[in-house]
Design a protein around this motif. Structure first.
Motif, PDB file in Angstrom:
ATOM      1  N   TRP A  22       0.832  -1.320  -0.067  1.00  0.00           N
ATOM      2  CA  TRP A  22       0.032  -0.153  -0.109  1.00  0.00           C
ATOM      3  C   TRP A  22       0.886   1.226   0.091  1.00  0.00           C
ATOM      4  CZ3 TRP A  22      -0.378   3.270   4.501  1.00  0.00           C
ATOM      5  CH2 TRP A  22       0.185   2.677   5.567  1.00  0.00           C
ATOM      6  N   ARG A  24       1.885   4.283   1.319  1.00  0.00           N
ATOM      7  CA  ARG A  24       1.804   4.889   2.541  1.00  0.00           C
ATOM      8  C   ARG A  24       1.574   6.551   2.584  1.00  0.00           C
ATOM      9  NH1 ARG A  24       3.944   0.211   2.666  1.00  0.00           N
ATOM     10  NH2 ARG A  24       4.118  -0.968   4.297  1.00  0.00           N
ATOM     11  N   PHE A  27      -2.356   7.003   1.537  1.00  0.00           N
ATOM     12  CA  PHE A  27      -3.377   6.380   2.571  1.00  0.00           C
ATOM     13  C   PHE A  27      -2.283   5.957   3.825  1.00  0.00           C
ATOM     14  CE2 PHE A  27      -4.544   4.416  -1.359  1.00  0.00           C
ATOM     15  CZ  PHE A  27      -5.697   5.178  -1.692  1.00  0.00           C
ATOM     16  N   ALA A  30      -3.287   3.173   7.011  1.00  0.00           N
ATOM     17  CA  ALA A  30      -4.171   2.276   6.614  1.00  0.00           C
ATOM     18  C   ALA A  30      -3.904   0.962   7.292  1.00  0.00           C
ATOM     19  CB  ALA A  30      -4.216   2.154   4.985  1.00  0.00           C
ATOM     20  N   GLN A  31      -4.877   0.088   7.675  1.00  0.00           N
ATOM     21  CA  GLN A  31      -4.938  -1.019   7.903  1.00  0.00           C
ATOM     22  C   GLN A  31      -5.467  -2.236   7.288  1.00  0.00           C
ATOM     23  OE1 GLN A  31      -6.553  -0.263  12.100  1.00  0.00           O
ATOM     24  NE2 GLN A  31      -4.355  -0.704  12.932  1.00  0.00           N
ATOM     25  N   LEU A  48      -8.633   4.483   8.314  1.00  0.00           N
ATOM     26  CA  LEU A  48      -8.563   3.982   7.010  1.00  0.00           C
ATOM     27  C   LEU A  48      -8.295   2.367   6.999  1.00  0.00           C
ATOM     28  CD1 LEU A  48      -6.204   6.221   4.952  1.00  0.00           C
ATOM     29  CD2 LEU A  48      -8.341   5.587   4.529  1.00  0.00           C
ATOM     30  N   GLY A  49      -8.983   1.701   6.286  1.00  0.00           N
ATOM     31  CA  GLY A  49      -8.636   0.072   6.376  1.00  0.00           C
ATOM     32  C   GLY A  49      -9.436  -0.740   5.262  1.00  0.00           C
ATOM     33  N   ALA A  91     -13.200  -1.371   1.549  1.00  0.00           N
ATOM     34  CA  ALA A  91     -12.637  -0.311   1.945  1.00  0.00           C
ATOM     35  C   ALA A  91     -13.380   0.540   2.823  1.00  0.00           C
ATOM     36  CB  ALA A  91     -12.172   0.573   0.843  1.00  0.00           C
ATOM     37  N   ALA A  93     -13.293   4.197   5.316  1.00  0.00           N
ATOM     38  CA  ALA A  93     -12.250   5.537   5.443  1.00  0.00           C
ATOM     39  C   ALA A  93     -13.416   6.441   6.082  1.00  0.00           C
ATOM     40  CB  ALA A  93     -11.990   6.152   4.159  1.00  0.00           C
ATOM     41  N   GLN A  98     -11.743   9.398  -0.019  1.00  0.00           N
ATOM     42  CA  GLN A  98     -10.522   8.125   0.349  1.00  0.00           C
ATOM     43  C   GLN A  98     -11.105   6.907   0.506  1.00  0.00           C
ATOM     44  OE1 GLN A  98     -10.051   9.881   4.569  1.00  0.00           O
ATOM     45  NE2 GLN A  98      -7.638  10.137   3.812  1.00  0.00           N
ATOM     46  N   GLN A  99     -12.379   6.371   0.771  1.00  0.00           N
ATOM     47  CA  GLN A  99     -12.789   5.151   0.589  1.00  0.00           C
ATOM     48  C   GLN A  99     -12.808   4.732  -0.656  1.00  0.00           C
ATOM     49  OE1 GLN A  99     -17.019   4.615   1.295  1.00  0.00           O
ATOM     50  NE2 GLN A  99     -16.764   2.649   2.435  1.00  0.00           N
ATOM     51  N   LEU A 102      -9.182   4.147  -2.003  1.00  0.00           N
ATOM     52  CA  LEU A 102      -8.560   2.769  -1.405  1.00  0.00           C
ATOM     53  C   LEU A 102      -9.128   1.581  -1.889  1.00  0.00           C
ATOM     54  CD1 LEU A 102      -6.812   2.004   0.926  1.00  0.00           C
ATOM     55  CD2 LEU A 102      -8.751   1.991   2.403  1.00  0.00           C
TER      56      LEU A 102
END
Length: 203
Positions: A22, A24, A27, A30-31, A48-49, A91, A93, A98-99, A102
């Motif tokens: 990913w 960094r 995002f 992010a997890q 974020l994930g 995703a 967020a 963002q969602q 991602l």
């Protein structure tokens, strides 16, 4: 041979493919997690994930009737069970932008790794109690990842448990994961003697 741990190792490998690649700077923080149905009831991430949810396991009917598994020494075992694993990738967020970004990135990252070879899968298999690496998949095995389209009804059914938290998601199929048997099939013994007796015809 793929042991009964193959399903979990496949999921871990998909997660780690994302976690190790990913961007960094795009995002931050992010997890990436494997989830169960209960984890979808409330957002599994505070920021974020990407969640990976195994929502269906099915027999691969194209390879359902496999022959017995043979070892190099000739030992025969009951046929392997070929399974198709259906994963929902979602995703999460704080903002729609963002969602969506991602999710698009996760789709692209999985599509860029369409085949998971045994070496990569076994890297995510953990270690045995004595600390030695586990080999869940045989050297000649691999898992193919294929994107699939879910019907609206299927998507609604999956999110039935968490309607208020339904999020845009994509489904991937891990095709034909073989679960090998350790039950040996007895074979015929080696030929020891040959008999050439002919029946006597009475006159």
């Amino acid at each position: 041979m793929a042991t009964f741990q193959a399903i979990a190792v496949t999921g871990n490998t998909i997660r780690n493919v994302l976690a190790e690649s990913w961007p960094r700077d795009v995002f931050p923080g992010a997890q990436f997690r494997l989830c169960q149905a209960a984890n979808l009831v409330s957002p599994p991430f505070t920021d974020l994930g990407v969640s990976i949810y195994l929502y269906r396991v099915a027999y691969n009917l194209a390879r359902r009737n496999l022959p017995p598994r043979l070892r190099l020494n000739g030992d025969r075992f009951k046929p392997s069970v070929p399974l198709d694993l259906h994963f929902l990738v979602t995703a999460w967020a704080r903002t729609p932008e963002q969602q969506w970004a991602l999710l698009a990135w996760a789709i692209r990252a999985i599509e860029d790794t369409p085949v998971l070879p045994a070496g990569l899968l076994n890297q995510n298999a953990g270690s045995a109690p004595d600390g030695t690496p586990q080999n869940v998949f045989g050297e000649d095995e691999s898992v193919e990842l294929v994107g699939e389209n879910l019907s609206l009804q299927d998507m609604v059914s999956i999110w039935e448990i968490a309607k208020p938290n339904q999020q845009p998601s994509v489904s991937f199929l891990a095709r034909s994961v073989l679960i090998d048997s350790l039950v040996e099939m007895p074979g015929a013994g080696h030929v020891q003697t040959r008999a050439f007796d002919m029946a006597t015809i009475k006159k």
